[in-house]
Each structure stands twice: as structure tokens, then as C-alpha cells.
Scaffold this motif. Sequence first.
Motif, mmCIF file in Angstrom:
data_model
loop_
_atom_site.group_PDB
_atom_site.id
_atom_site.type_symbol
_atom_site.label_atom_id
_atom_site.label_comp_id
_atom_site.label_asym_id
_atom_site.label_seq_id
_atom_site.Cartn_x
_atom_site.Cartn_y
_atom_site.Cartn_z
ATOM 1 N N LEU A 197 7.146 -0.468 12.955
ATOM 2 C CA LEU A 197 8.329 -0.095 12.184
ATOM 3 C C LEU A 197 7.980 0.879 11.063
ATOM 4 C CD1 LEU A 197 10.360 -3.432 11.919
ATOM 5 C CD2 LEU A 197 11.161 -1.282 12.894
ATOM 6 N N PHE A 198 6.944 0.547 10.295
ATOM 7 C CA PHE A 198 6.555 1.437 9.200
ATOM 8 C C PHE A 198 6.075 2.791 9.728
ATOM 9 C CE2 PHE A 198 6.526 -2.209 6.266
ATOM 10 C CZ PHE A 198 7.050 -1.596 5.146
ATOM 11 N N SER A 199 5.310 2.770 10.809
ATOM 12 C CA SER A 199 4.830 4.025 11.380
ATOM 13 C C SER A 199 5.984 4.900 11.833
ATOM 14 C CB SER A 199 3.894 3.730 12.555
ATOM 15 O OG SER A 199 3.421 4.923 13.137
ATOM 16 N N PHE A 200 6.987 4.283 12.455
ATOM 17 C CA PHE A 200 8.144 5.052 12.934
ATOM 18 C C PHE A 200 8.839 5.770 11.788
ATOM 19 C CE2 PHE A 200 12.720 5.294 13.654
ATOM 20 C CZ PHE A 200 12.781 6.029 14.827
ATOM 21 N N PHE A 201 9.093 5.068 10.697
ATOM 22 C CA PHE A 201 9.808 5.692 9.582
ATOM 23 C C PHE A 201 8.941 6.688 8.834
ATOM 24 C CE2 PHE A 201 12.351 1.740 10.089
ATOM 25 C CZ PHE A 201 13.568 2.351 10.351
ATOM 26 N N LEU A 202 7.651 6.434 8.757
ATOM 27 C CA LEU A 202 6.761 7.391 8.111
ATOM 28 C C LEU A 202 6.717 8.709 8.864
ATOM 29 C CD1 LEU A 202 3.679 5.229 7.048
ATOM 30 C CD2 LEU A 202 5.040 6.660 5.528
ATOM 31 N N VAL A 203 6.663 8.614 10.182
ATOM 32 C CA VAL A 203 6.514 9.810 11.009
ATOM 33 C C VAL A 203 7.823 10.578 11.130
ATOM 34 C CG1 VAL A 203 6.032 10.608 13.360
ATOM 35 C CG2 VAL A 203 4.545 8.902 12.297
ATOM 36 N N SER A 249 -3.288 10.675 8.061
ATOM 37 C CA SER A 249 -1.904 10.238 8.016
ATOM 38 C C SER A 249 -1.824 8.708 8.118
ATOM 39 C CB SER A 249 -1.117 10.866 9.167
ATOM 40 O OG SER A 249 0.090 10.181 9.396
ATOM 41 N N ALA A 250 -1.112 8.106 7.182
ATOM 42 C CA ALA A 250 -0.940 6.652 7.218
ATOM 43 C C ALA A 250 -0.164 6.219 8.453
ATOM 44 C CB ALA A 250 -0.239 6.179 5.951
ATOM 45 N N GLY A 251 0.841 6.990 8.850
ATOM 46 C CA GLY A 251 1.625 6.659 10.031
ATOM 47 C C GLY A 251 0.781 6.658 11.286
ATOM 48 N N GLU A 252 -0.111 7.658 11.407
ATOM 49 C CA GLU A 252 -0.985 7.727 12.577
ATOM 50 C C GLU A 252 -1.997 6.589 12.565
ATOM 51 O OE1 GLU A 252 -4.805 8.638 14.412
ATOM 52 O OE2 GLU A 252 -4.439 8.937 12.276
ATOM 53 N N PHE A 253 -2.529 6.271 11.386
ATOM 54 C CA PHE A 253 -3.511 5.189 11.298
ATOM 55 C C PHE A 253 -2.888 3.841 11.615
ATOM 56 C CE2 PHE A 253 -6.082 2.062 8.900
ATOM 57 C CZ PHE A 253 -7.310 2.293 9.510
ATOM 58 N N LEU A 254 -1.625 3.639 11.254
ATOM 59 C CA LEU A 254 -0.935 2.397 11.600
ATOM 60 C C LEU A 254 -0.849 2.211 13.110
ATOM 61 C CD1 LEU A 254 1.975 2.301 8.999
ATOM 62 C CD2 LEU A 254 0.176 0.590 9.253
ATOM 63 N N VAL A 301 0.830 -1.211 0.000
ATOM 64 C CA VAL A 301 0.000 0.000 0.000
ATOM 65 C C VAL A 301 0.861 1.256 0.000
ATOM 66 C CG1 VAL A 301 -1.726 1.323 1.287
ATOM 67 C CG2 VAL A 301 -1.855 -1.182 1.230
ATOM 68 N N LEU A 302 1.837 1.306 0.879
ATOM 69 C CA LEU A 302 2.571 2.547 1.127
ATOM 70 C C LEU A 302 3.772 2.757 0.211
ATOM 71 C CD1 LEU A 302 2.640 2.493 5.048
ATOM 72 C CD2 LEU A 302 0.963 3.586 3.537
ATOM 73 N N VAL A 303 4.318 1.684 -0.350
ATOM 74 C CA VAL A 303 5.600 1.788 -1.064
ATOM 75 C C VAL A 303 5.506 1.354 -2.521
ATOM 76 C CG1 VAL A 303 8.001 1.022 -1.099
ATOM 77 C CG2 VAL A 303 6.843 1.399 1.093
ATOM 78 N N ILE A 308 -7.482 4.391 3.474
ATOM 79 C CA ILE A 308 -7.036 5.617 4.133
ATOM 80 C C ILE A 308 -6.053 6.374 3.246
ATOM 81 C CG2 ILE A 308 -5.627 6.482 6.047
ATOM 82 C CD1 ILE A 308 -8.429 5.791 6.906
ATOM 83 N N THR A 309 -5.134 5.664 2.642
ATOM 84 C CA THR A 309 -4.090 6.287 1.821
ATOM 85 C C THR A 309 -4.648 6.871 0.536
ATOM 86 O OG1 THR A 309 -2.458 4.718 2.697
ATOM 87 C CG2 THR A 309 -1.886 5.884 0.670
#
Length: 444
Positions: free
Chosen positions: A188-194, A290-295, A54-56, A283-284
Motif C-alpha cells: 500500500l505504501f509503495s503504491f502511493f509513494l510511486v 527510492s523508498a517505494g522501490e525498496f518497499l 519512517v516515511l511520514v 535507506i531514506t
Amino acid sequence: MSTDHALPHSTDLERDARAVSRDHKVDPSEIAMGVIIGRTSEFFDFFVFGIASVLVFPKVFFPFVEPLTGTLYAFALFSLAFVARPIGSAIFMEIDRRHGRGVKLTIALFLLGGSTAAVSFLPGYATLGAVSIWLLAAFRFSQGLALGGAWDGLASLLSMNAPENRRGWYAMIPQLGAPIGFMLASALFSFFLVNLTQEDFYDFGWRYPFYVAFAINVVALFARLRLVATDEFANLLKTRELQPVPVFSVLRTHTRDILIGAFVPLGSYALFHLVTIFPISWITLFTQRSAGEFLMVQFAGAIIAAGAMVSSGLIADQIGRRTMLAISAGLVALFALGSTLAPLLFGDSAAGQTIYVVVGFGLLGLSYGQTAGAVASNFGTHYRYTGSALTSDLAWLIGAGFAPLVALSVSSEFGLAWVGVYLLSGAICTLAALGYNKLENSRA
């Protein structure tokens, strides 16, 4: 019969694991820990790929199409692993029969971790063109082959060592790997997104979760080999409780049981990706959230799912596993009917999206907690190990493999209400399979 003679074709890791386990009586709690670690590693690898789909991947590998089409293409690749899984089971069952379970697990988990880690080094479409897509598809297919080979029988070993009145509790334990794996991947994904700029995330940040996969799989491999190398496991092999048999032999004698077993968890497996992977895509693509917040909302949902799984084990020991499955399927059906109101709840409302995730994860925990081996008793002792593996493969293929692709396709074309219809069909299949299985057993 000594363990050394039981498993003559051992890897170096297996010999090390056996040295640690020698003369050590393994109790159910240690088996449970090994099972959880193993399942967590498998689900982590799969969720890392699913979230990246989804994100990448739409941006990195499908930049030549608009985002919705790119996400659908990525979900098509996501499905490849579920197609490959039964093929992997057939191949690795032969490796198991010829060379032993330790060799099989070593190859499978190195292939699983290696395929996942290899994605992190894969250049995007801008560098390799269509070759990058073919390589991504090959790595995903390899993940599926490896997961078929990762079937180790430890869940069966755990069940056989469980007290008679605690079978529901011990059946739940392997399932905890799913929410734990999702928590690790989403965090992990949320951390790098944010914490990274968008440019840095698409340049290198998204690759780190894939790096982690190999290390996790090495830890999981040793945890499993330590149990596979025990005398208890060797004795079960000797008595044919966990003996691999040729796949076609199982299909000739237990095709109906495999089909029934595959449809029993269908509602739960459909819900599985409708609260994990699909919501991230919606969501995306269609909201400003925000995808990071939703994760992180989903991370909290996974904690709720784990708690619900624990509850399912306690309840199942009181009312029976199949009754628990039927009740859970009924609740999933009600949730699916309620989801037909999704345009009002899930559209642009952050509160509605959060409610959907929290309730969905809770129901996932209740239903998924008891799906493992729900109808394994339909197989004779000789066929149970291979039959259970094939049943699981088929259930994941039918119930979950294409769920994100189907859900995003129908919702983008006809509206979110159709996601509820899709989920409802899975819950109905579960109830029908349970009813049919009960009828057949009463006639036997």
C-alpha cells in the motif's frame, strides 16, 4: 454444556458468529485460517504505523527537527505500543474473566482498528502543534493496549487440535500473519509513494493505509468470534485449558518461566524489525534509493519469509521445535557476525541492500516460525493461557519494541557494524535461554 451458556455475555457480532457456527464441527484447517486472518490484521496495523514512522511522521509531526532526529522521535512513539501491551493484557484478562472472550475480543479489535484509523484523520504539527504529537502517542499507546487484549487462545486451540507428529507445522501457521501483514502494508505504501507526487503523498496519500485498518479488523473479528463461539472452544474453557486467571497469580508462581520464555525468541524478535522497519529508515536517511522501490524489495523478502516459515514447520516436525529454534538462533548469530561487514554490503550498494533484506527475511522465517509457545509446557494447565500471553508481551517488549530506535541510534552514531552486534546479543540470549530451560527440565 452449550455454547450459549459457556459465553453468556455475548456481543451482537458474537451471537451472529455463533449462529453461523452452530452444529458445525470445526477442524484444524478452519482454526488455522481464523488464526492467520487474526494475526494478519494485528501485524498490518503495526506495520502501517512502523512504516509511517519512517516515511511520514518525521515530516508531518516532527518538522521542527532535522530528519534523523525526527525519525528517532517517531521510533520512540513506535515503542510505546510494546510498553502498553502487557498493561493491555492485564486489563483485558479481567474483561475476559468477567464478561467472556467475545466481549474482550470485540473491544480489543475495535480499539486496535479504531486507533489505527484515527491516525489517518490526525492533523499534523503545522495545524495542531504539540497536541498532534500527544494525540499520535495516545493512539499508539491504545494500539498496544488493544494488542494485549487481542490474545484469543486460538493458537493454543490450533495446537491442541493438531496431530502429535504435526505440532511444528501447526505452531508455524499463526506466524504467517506477520509476513502477510507486512506485504499488505508495504504494498500500500509503495503504491502511493510511486503513483503520487511528494506533495500529494504527504497531504493525503499516506492516510489511506490507515483507513484500511478498520475494515480489516472487522473481518478479523468475525473470523475469530466464529471460532470462539464453537463448542470445542467452550469445552476447553470448561476444562480450564484456556481459562484466564489473574495476572498477579501467574507472576507469583511462574515468574521464572515467563522470563525464560521471553528470552527464548529474543534473537528472532530483534531480527524482526532489523529487516522490516530499520532498513527503510537507513535507506531514506542515508542513501539515494527510492523508498517505494525498496518497499517492494522487502515485499519480495516477506514472501521468502513466508516460505521459510513453512519450511520451519516441516523441519521442526522432524528434529523437534526446540532444536529448530537453537539451529535458527545459531544462523541468526552468523548473520549478525556477517552484518558487522554491513558498511561494505549495506551502505550505498543496492545489491548489498537487497542481499541483506533477502537473507534476513529468510532467517526471520526460519526462526520466527517456531517461536510461538516454545516453552508453554513450563506452565501448568491452569496458568498456560495467561502465562503464554504475558510471556509473549515481555518477549516483544525486550526483543522488538526498541529495536528500530536502538539500531538507528547506534548505527547513525557509530556505524552499521553495531547493528550486527546488537542482533548478535539477541541470538546469544536465545541460545542461553534454551540451554537453561533444557537444564532446568532435566533436573525436574
